[in-house]
Write a protein that holds these residues in place. Structure first.
Motif, PDB file in Angstrom:
ATOM      1  N   PRO A   1       0.792  -1.242   0.000  1.00  0.00           N
ATOM      2  CA  PRO A   1       0.000   0.000   0.000  1.00  0.00           C
ATOM      3  C   PRO A   1       0.816   1.279   0.000  1.00  0.00           C
ATOM      4  CG  PRO A   1      -0.888  -1.569   1.578  1.00  0.00           C
ATOM      5  CD  PRO A   1       0.424  -2.129   1.111  1.00  0.00           C
ATOM      6  N   ASP A   2       2.077   1.210   0.445  1.00  0.00           N
ATOM      7  CA  ASP A   2       2.898   2.427   0.548  1.00  0.00           C
ATOM      8  C   ASP A   2       3.701   2.729  -0.714  1.00  0.00           C
ATOM      9  OD1 ASP A   2       2.076   2.939   3.156  1.00  0.00           O
ATOM     10  OD2 ASP A   2       3.662   1.690   4.020  1.00  0.00           O
ATOM     11  N   MET A   3       3.615   1.872  -1.732  1.00  0.00           N
ATOM     12  CA  MET A   3       4.485   2.050  -2.908  1.00  0.00           C
ATOM     13  C   MET A   3       4.304   3.409  -3.558  1.00  0.00           C
ATOM     14  SD  MET A   3       4.930  -1.497  -4.977  1.00  0.00           S
ATOM     15  CE  MET A   3       6.515  -1.012  -5.672  1.00  0.00           C
ATOM     16  N   GLY A   4       3.053   3.749  -3.861  1.00  0.00           N
ATOM     17  CA  GLY A   4       2.800   5.013  -4.539  1.00  0.00           C
ATOM     18  C   GLY A   4       3.310   6.193  -3.741  1.00  0.00           C
ATOM     19  N   ALA A   5       3.042   6.196  -2.438  1.00  0.00           N
ATOM     20  CA  ALA A   5       3.468   7.309  -1.583  1.00  0.00           C
ATOM     21  C   ALA A   5       4.988   7.398  -1.518  1.00  0.00           C
ATOM     22  CB  ALA A   5       2.883   7.142  -0.184  1.00  0.00           C
ATOM     23  N   THR A   6       5.661   6.262  -1.436  1.00  0.00           N
ATOM     24  CA  THR A   6       7.124   6.266  -1.382  1.00  0.00           C
ATOM     25  C   THR A   6       7.711   6.845  -2.657  1.00  0.00           C
ATOM     26  OG1 THR A   6       7.158   4.335   0.078  1.00  0.00           O
ATOM     27  CG2 THR A   6       9.176   4.809  -1.140  1.00  0.00           C
ATOM     28  N   ILE A   7       7.169   6.456  -3.806  1.00  0.00           N
ATOM     29  CA  ILE A   7       7.685   6.943  -5.086  1.00  0.00           C
ATOM     30  C   ILE A   7       7.358   8.419  -5.259  1.00  0.00           C
ATOM     31  CG2 ILE A   7       7.543   6.676  -7.596  1.00  0.00           C
ATOM     32  CD1 ILE A   7       7.022   3.676  -7.084  1.00  0.00           C
TER      33      ILE A   7
ATOM     34  N   GLY B   1      15.215  14.875 -18.104  1.00  0.00           N
ATOM     35  CA  GLY B   1      13.973  15.606 -18.319  1.00  0.00           C
ATOM     36  C   GLY B   1      13.225  15.773 -17.011  1.00  0.00           C
ATOM     37  N   ASP B   2      11.898  15.701 -17.089  1.00  0.00           N
ATOM     38  CA  ASP B   2      11.043  15.901 -15.928  1.00  0.00           C
ATOM     39  C   ASP B   2      10.956  14.589 -15.153  1.00  0.00           C
ATOM     40  OD1 ASP B   2       9.120  16.521 -14.059  1.00  0.00           O
ATOM     41  OD2 ASP B   2       7.770  17.514 -15.477  1.00  0.00           O
ATOM     42  N   GLY B   3      11.938  14.375 -14.290  1.00  0.00           N
ATOM     43  CA  GLY B   3      11.971  13.139 -13.520  1.00  0.00           C
ATOM     44  C   GLY B   3      10.790  13.015 -12.576  1.00  0.00           C
ATOM     45  N   ALA B   4      10.337  14.144 -12.032  1.00  0.00           N
ATOM     46  CA  ALA B   4       9.198  14.104 -11.122  1.00  0.00           C
ATOM     47  C   ALA B   4       7.955  13.572 -11.822  1.00  0.00           C
ATOM     48  CB  ALA B   4       8.938  15.500 -10.556  1.00  0.00           C
ATOM     49  N   ALA B   5       7.708  14.029 -13.040  1.00  0.00           N
ATOM     50  CA  ALA B   5       6.525  13.576 -13.779  1.00  0.00           C
ATOM     51  C   ALA B   5       6.597  12.080 -14.057  1.00  0.00           C
ATOM     52  CB  ALA B   5       6.392  14.359 -15.082  1.00  0.00           C
ATOM     53  N   ALA B   6       7.788  11.580 -14.414  1.00  0.00           N
ATOM     54  CA  ALA B   6       7.941  10.151 -14.670  1.00  0.00           C
ATOM     55  C   ALA B   6       7.683   9.349 -13.399  1.00  0.00           C
ATOM     56  CB  ALA B   6       9.338   9.867 -15.214  1.00  0.00           C
ATOM     57  N   LEU B   7       8.192   9.809 -12.268  1.00  0.00           N
ATOM     58  CA  LEU B   7       7.985   9.110 -11.001  1.00  0.00           C
ATOM     59  C   LEU B   7       6.522   9.125 -10.586  1.00  0.00           C
ATOM     60  CD1 LEU B   7      11.177  10.432  -9.241  1.00  0.00           C
ATOM     61  CD2 LEU B   7      10.653   8.003  -9.509  1.00  0.00           C
ATOM     62  N   VAL B   8       5.847  10.255 -10.765  1.00  0.00           N
ATOM     63  CA  VAL B   8       4.420  10.336 -10.418  1.00  0.00           C
ATOM     64  C   VAL B   8       3.605   9.374 -11.283  1.00  0.00           C
ATOM     65  CG1 VAL B   8       2.395  11.841 -10.511  1.00  0.00           C
ATOM     66  CG2 VAL B   8       4.513  12.672  -9.477  1.00  0.00           C
ATOM     67  N   ALA B   9       3.946   9.280 -12.564  1.00  0.00           N
ATOM     68  CA  ALA B   9       3.237   8.358 -13.454  1.00  0.00           C
ATOM     69  C   ALA B   9       3.481   6.912 -13.043  1.00  0.00           C
ATOM     70  CB  ALA B   9       3.669   8.588 -14.902  1.00  0.00           C
ATOM     71  N   LEU B  10       4.719   6.595 -12.652  1.00  0.00           N
ATOM     72  CA  LEU B  10       5.009   5.239 -12.192  1.00  0.00           C
ATOM     73  C   LEU B  10       4.251   4.944 -10.896  1.00  0.00           C
ATOM     74  CD1 LEU B  10       6.803   2.720 -12.783  1.00  0.00           C
ATOM     75  CD2 LEU B  10       8.449   3.685 -11.167  1.00  0.00           C
TER      76      LEU B  10
ATOM     77  N   ASP C   1      -0.239   2.342  -7.796  1.00  0.00           N
ATOM     78  CA  ASP C   1      -1.507   2.514  -7.082  1.00  0.00           C
ATOM     79  C   ASP C   1      -2.593   1.662  -7.733  1.00  0.00           C
ATOM     80  OD1 ASP C   1      -0.443   4.296  -5.257  1.00  0.00           O
ATOM     81  OD2 ASP C   1      -1.142   6.080  -6.311  1.00  0.00           O
ATOM     82  N   ARG C   2      -2.625   1.672  -9.051  1.00  0.00           N
ATOM     83  CA  ARG C   2      -3.624   0.879  -9.780  1.00  0.00           C
ATOM     84  C   ARG C   2      -3.445  -0.611  -9.493  1.00  0.00           C
ATOM     85  NH1 ARG C   2      -3.295  -2.097 -14.268  1.00  0.00           N
ATOM     86  NH2 ARG C   2      -1.144  -1.401 -14.705  1.00  0.00           N
ATOM     87  N   ARG C   3      -2.215  -1.061  -9.501  1.00  0.00           N
ATOM     88  CA  ARG C   3      -1.967  -2.492  -9.267  1.00  0.00           C
ATOM     89  C   ARG C   3      -2.348  -2.896  -7.840  1.00  0.00           C
ATOM     90  NH1 ARG C   3       1.392  -4.555 -13.408  1.00  0.00           N
ATOM     91  NH2 ARG C   3       2.291  -2.899 -14.701  1.00  0.00           N
ATOM     92  N   VAL C   4      -2.013  -2.044  -6.869  1.00  0.00           N
ATOM     93  CA  VAL C   4      -2.302  -2.368  -5.487  1.00  0.00           C
ATOM     94  C   VAL C   4      -3.824  -2.402  -5.234  1.00  0.00           C
ATOM     95  CG1 VAL C   4      -2.101  -1.543  -3.093  1.00  0.00           C
ATOM     96  CG2 VAL C   4      -0.105  -1.522  -4.611  1.00  0.00           C
TER      97      VAL C   4
END
Length: 239
Positions: A194-200, A221-230, A235-238
């Motif tokens: 459950p914490d994966m999305g928040a950690t990333i 490039g925009d590393g933050a945007a890539a991390l948020v998308a990941l 979140d979807r998988r969890v």
């Protein structure tokens, strides 16, 4: 096989070995990151049997015997399999990792006592390079998992995050999220929690300008945007 060298940021070198036999026809890359400074640092050692290739690559940049720090994301053969080979070669070298990794594994596995790092602790290796340790338990797998962020260049050393197939250019600015989602679908390598999305998303708060992938190209490039998308995909998988 050969290990290719590419400078992804000033003084930060990607050492990349493509193994065609893994997940053909695309194959799979194993990347280490070597950071020059007064106290040079290696992030990931590679598997033990890949040690001669990685050592030869480092030798093109400096005397391998002068290596000072050995670090990695978590305890796994491709991350730290050659750890003791490096300790035997470089008399001043020391493994550095988070408390969980040291208490559970590295105090026993490493041939010399490791340096235990607190979450947020910085290793200043000189030459303007500062590596901040970040605890990321179970992200993407291993309860001892952690990453490094080089503050001067804004480079996040991502470990297994964004793992993907193939042997693309060393440094790209296009999509790295789609290929990572495809690799997760194939390998199912992450320890979904459950914490994966928040950690990333906490990693995204660093706003990294470069992402250094262990299995795949480095990203600029925009590393933050890539991390948020990941994070959103996890979140979807969890859920």
């Amino acid at each position: 096989m050969e290990t290719k060298i590419y400078e992804i940021a000033a003084g930060i070198y990607r050492l990349s070995t493509h193994v065609a036999e893994i997940a053909p026809p695309a194959g799979f890359t194993f990347n280490q990151f070597f950071i020059l400074g007064d106290e040079p640092l290696l992030f990931h050692t590679g598997p033990r049997r890949m040690f001669p290739l990685v050592r030869a690559a480092v030798a093109k940049l400096m005397k391998p015997e002068d290596l000072r720090w050995i670090t990695f994301g978590h305890v796994e053969a491709d991350e730290c399999g050659a750890m003791n080979d490096w300790l035997a070669l470089a008399p001043r070298a020391q493994v550095a990792h988070g408390k969980t990794g040291c208490f559970v594994s590295l105090n026993d596995l490493a041939d010399r006592p490791p340096r235990m790092l607190d979450d947020g602790e910085v290793i200043d290796i000189g030459g303007s390079k500062r590596l901040r340790y970040l605890d990321t338990p179970h992200v993407p797998h291993g309860w001892e998992a952690g990453l490094l962020y080089e503050e001067t260049s804004g480079t996040l050393l991502c470990g297994d995050l964004f793992t993907q197939l193939g042997d693309r250019a060393a440094l790209v600015s296009d999509d790295i999220v789609g290929p990572a989602i495809a690799a997760e679908d194939m390998f199912k390598y992450s320890s979904l929690n459950p914490d994966m999305g928040a950690t990333i998303r906490r990693l995204a708060d660093l706003k990294p300008r470069k992402l250094a992938l262990m299995h795949g190209p480095s990203f600029e490039g925009d590393g933050a945007a890539a991390l948020v998308a990941l994070a959103a995909d996890y979140d979807r998988r969890v859920s």
